[in-house]
Design an enzyme around this catalytic site. Structure first.
Site, PDB file in Angstrom:
ATOM      1  CB  CYS A 266      -1.664   1.580  -2.951  1.00  6.51           C
ATOM      2  SG  CYS A 266      -2.790   2.371  -4.106  1.00  6.51           S
TER       3      CYS A 266
ATOM      4  CG  HIS B 182       2.986   4.689  -0.296  1.00  5.05           C
ATOM      5  ND1 HIS B 182       2.886   3.671  -1.207  1.00  5.05           N
ATOM      6  CD2 HIS B 182       1.789   5.345  -0.327  1.00  5.05           C
ATOM      7  CE1 HIS B 182       1.677   3.691  -1.760  1.00  5.05           C
ATOM      8  NE2 HIS B 182       1.002   4.705  -1.254  1.00  5.05           N
TER       9      HIS B 182
ATOM     10  CD  GLU C  16       5.822   7.237   3.344  1.00  5.38           C
ATOM     11  OE1 GLU C  16       6.549   6.232   3.225  1.00  5.38           O
ATOM     12  OE2 GLU C  16       5.291   7.811   2.364  1.00  5.38           O
TER      13      GLU C  16
ATOM     14  CE  LYS D 245       3.878   5.194  -4.931  1.00  4.21           C
ATOM     15  NZ  LYS D 245       4.838   4.610  -4.001  1.00  4.21           N
TER      16      LYS D 245
ATOM     17  CG  HIS E 140       0.539   5.272  -6.692  1.00  4.29           C
ATOM     18  ND1 HIS E 140       0.995   4.007  -6.386  1.00  4.29           N
ATOM     19  CD2 HIS E 140      -0.364   5.575  -5.715  1.00  4.29           C
ATOM     20  CE1 HIS E 140       0.404   3.580  -5.289  1.00  4.29           C
ATOM     21  NE2 HIS E 140      -0.419   4.513  -4.868  1.00  4.29           N
TER      22      HIS E 140
ATOM     23  CG  PHE F  96      -7.815   4.488  -1.807  1.00  2.00           C
ATOM     24  CD1 PHE F  96      -7.202   5.668  -1.447  1.00  2.00           C
ATOM     25  CD2 PHE F  96      -8.274   4.365  -3.109  1.00  2.00           C
ATOM     26  CE1 PHE F  96      -7.036   6.704  -2.350  1.00  2.00           C
ATOM     27  CE2 PHE F  96      -8.111   5.391  -4.035  1.00  2.00           C
ATOM     28  CZ  PHE F  96      -7.482   6.561  -3.641  1.00  2.00           C
TER      29      PHE F  96
END
Length: 433
Positions: A181, A321, A332, A355, A360, A421
């Site tokens: 991502c 994010h 984060e 988001k 996402h 990931f």
């Protein structure tokens, strides 16, 4: 042109040409175009919808951030039939960004550009994997002759970049980044460097993804990573909220036109902002879970700021994010507190997370969110975070909520974060133009 060497100054910033953003383009769950994206964010609209198609019946998660227009209707059919869905999104976003930058719709030559001095760099994760899945179904159900002849070229992740190259007659380079991502943000960073060091003068860069398929949805659901608020899709994605339950899968594309500043000034281009720097790091922690300390993310944040020849005090806003997973949002927040915090108090830099509006977008998230970050600088306004009605007590951030907020007057850097990931971390730094 003499290429500038990839050297670093004592301050940590890379030497080379200044790079600016001259065009933006997007197709997202909020609609077709960057204007639809921006207006939807400011108005607090949500593009997360029920998945009513029969193939999703029986799935534990039946909601996603889906594009509300059919891309097959927006391009000539002979051209569209040769593209996977992610490539369709990419071409539409690239066309908008290209024309927004003041170039001719017909491509590089019609725009008076040397096509060898223009590049493309697109991030994605899945690419055309859904085409391969469809080919497998046809093979099993109807035999070898039922597999379409263009299945192979429509499957490769690089198809989005190659189709933009074909559509706009770009011959300088067509690059693809696959880093989970973080892909879209890393693609923009790589394009910045290609311009900085003289390889190209103009680049289309960002991300594209179309992974709202039964197979991908089932896989994410099996990980227990998705929000299962099927009865309230517009409240399903809740970044930084105390009651967040996971991310919402989504699709779309976001592209920037990046340009060497002297090239943009010579043609009188409108400049949104400077693409000032970027930073990468790797957690080396887990196949899917983030490092809970946020240590790797903090490294990427610091590297992006240093690459922009700035300091943490120069940062006026962070586009987070924030996928609305419990572990990801905490990691984060910990990283932001490490880089910008002062003791035990709330991090003073205003943060927003998109988001809640979009879901996402996977490999496209960094591209679409970079478009939003560029527009934030251009308009001087921070969009609010949708879905964060009750901020998690463990997240010491100044999250912009409910209504838009003016961008602070001091400082000049905006950061856009993307993490994926396997511990991929990428941060883009944009500066007021």
């Amino acid at each position: 042109m003499k290429h500038i060497t990839n050297a670093e100054s004592p301050s940590g910033a890379r030497q080379g040409r200044r790079v600016v953003v001259t065009g933006v383009g997007a197709i997202s769950p909020l609609g077709l175009g960057g204007e639809a994206l921006w207006e939807g964010l400011l108005e607090g609209r949500c593009g997360i919808r029920p998945l009513a198609a029969p193939e999703f019946a029986g799935h534990p998660v039946r909601i996603a951030g889906t594009v509300p227009v059919d891309p097959l209707d927006l391009l000539p059919k002979p051209q569209a039939r040769r593209m996977n869905r992610a490539a369709l999104f990419a071409v539409l976003a690239a066309r908008e960004a290209w024309q927004d930058a003041g170039f001719a719709a017909e491509g590089t030559t019609a725009s008076g550009l040397d096509p060898e001095r223009v590049g493309v760099c697109v991030g994605t994760i899945i690419g055309g994997a859904p085409v391969l899945v469809d080919g497998d179904r046809r093979l099993r159900d109807r035999g070898v002759r039922a597999v379409p002849p263009l299945t192979a070229p429509m499957t490769v992740p690089s198809q989005a970049a190659s189709q933009i190259s074909l559509d706009l007659r770009v011959t300088g380079e067509a690059r693809t980044v696959v880093s989970a991502c973080a892909s879209g943000t890393e693609a923009i960073g790589q394009a910045i460097d290609r311009i900085r060091y003289g390889h190209v003068d103009v680049a289309l860069a960002g991300g594209a993804e179309a992974a709202v398929t039964p197979e991908i949805m089932a896989a994410f659901a099996a990980m227990r990573a998705l929000s299962a608020r099927n009865d309230e899709p517009e409240a399903a994605s809740r970044p930084f909220a105390k009651d967040r339950t996971g991310f919402v899968n989504a699709e779309g594309a976001g592209l920037l036109v990046l340009e060497a500043e002297e090239h943009a000034l010579a043609r009188g281009a409108r400049i949104y902002c400077e693409a000032a720097g970027w930073g990468l790091s790797a957690d080396a922690h887990h196949i899917a879970a983030p490092d809970p300390t946020g240590g790797g993310v903090a490294v990427a944040l610091r590297r992006a700021i240093a690459d922009a020849d700035g300091s943490p005090a120069d940062v006026v806003h962070v586009n987070a994010h924030a996928t609305a997973t419990v572990e990801g949002d905490l990691a984060e927040a910990a990283a932001l507190h490490t880089v910008f915090g002062d003791g035990e108090g709330t991090v003073p830099v205003p943060v927003t997370a998109l988001k809640g509006n979009l879901g996402h977008l996977q490999g496209a998230a960094g591209g679409v969110e970079a478009v939003a970050a560029a527009l934030t600088l251009h308009h001087g306004t921070i969009p609010p975070t949708l879905g964060c009605d009750d901020l998690d007590d463990a997240i010491p951030l100044d999250v912009v909520r409910t209504v838009p907020r003016p961008l602070p007057g001091h400082g000049d850097l905006v950061l856009s974060n993307s993490f994926g990931f396997g511990g991929h971390n990428a941060v883009l730094a944009l500066r007021r133009g």
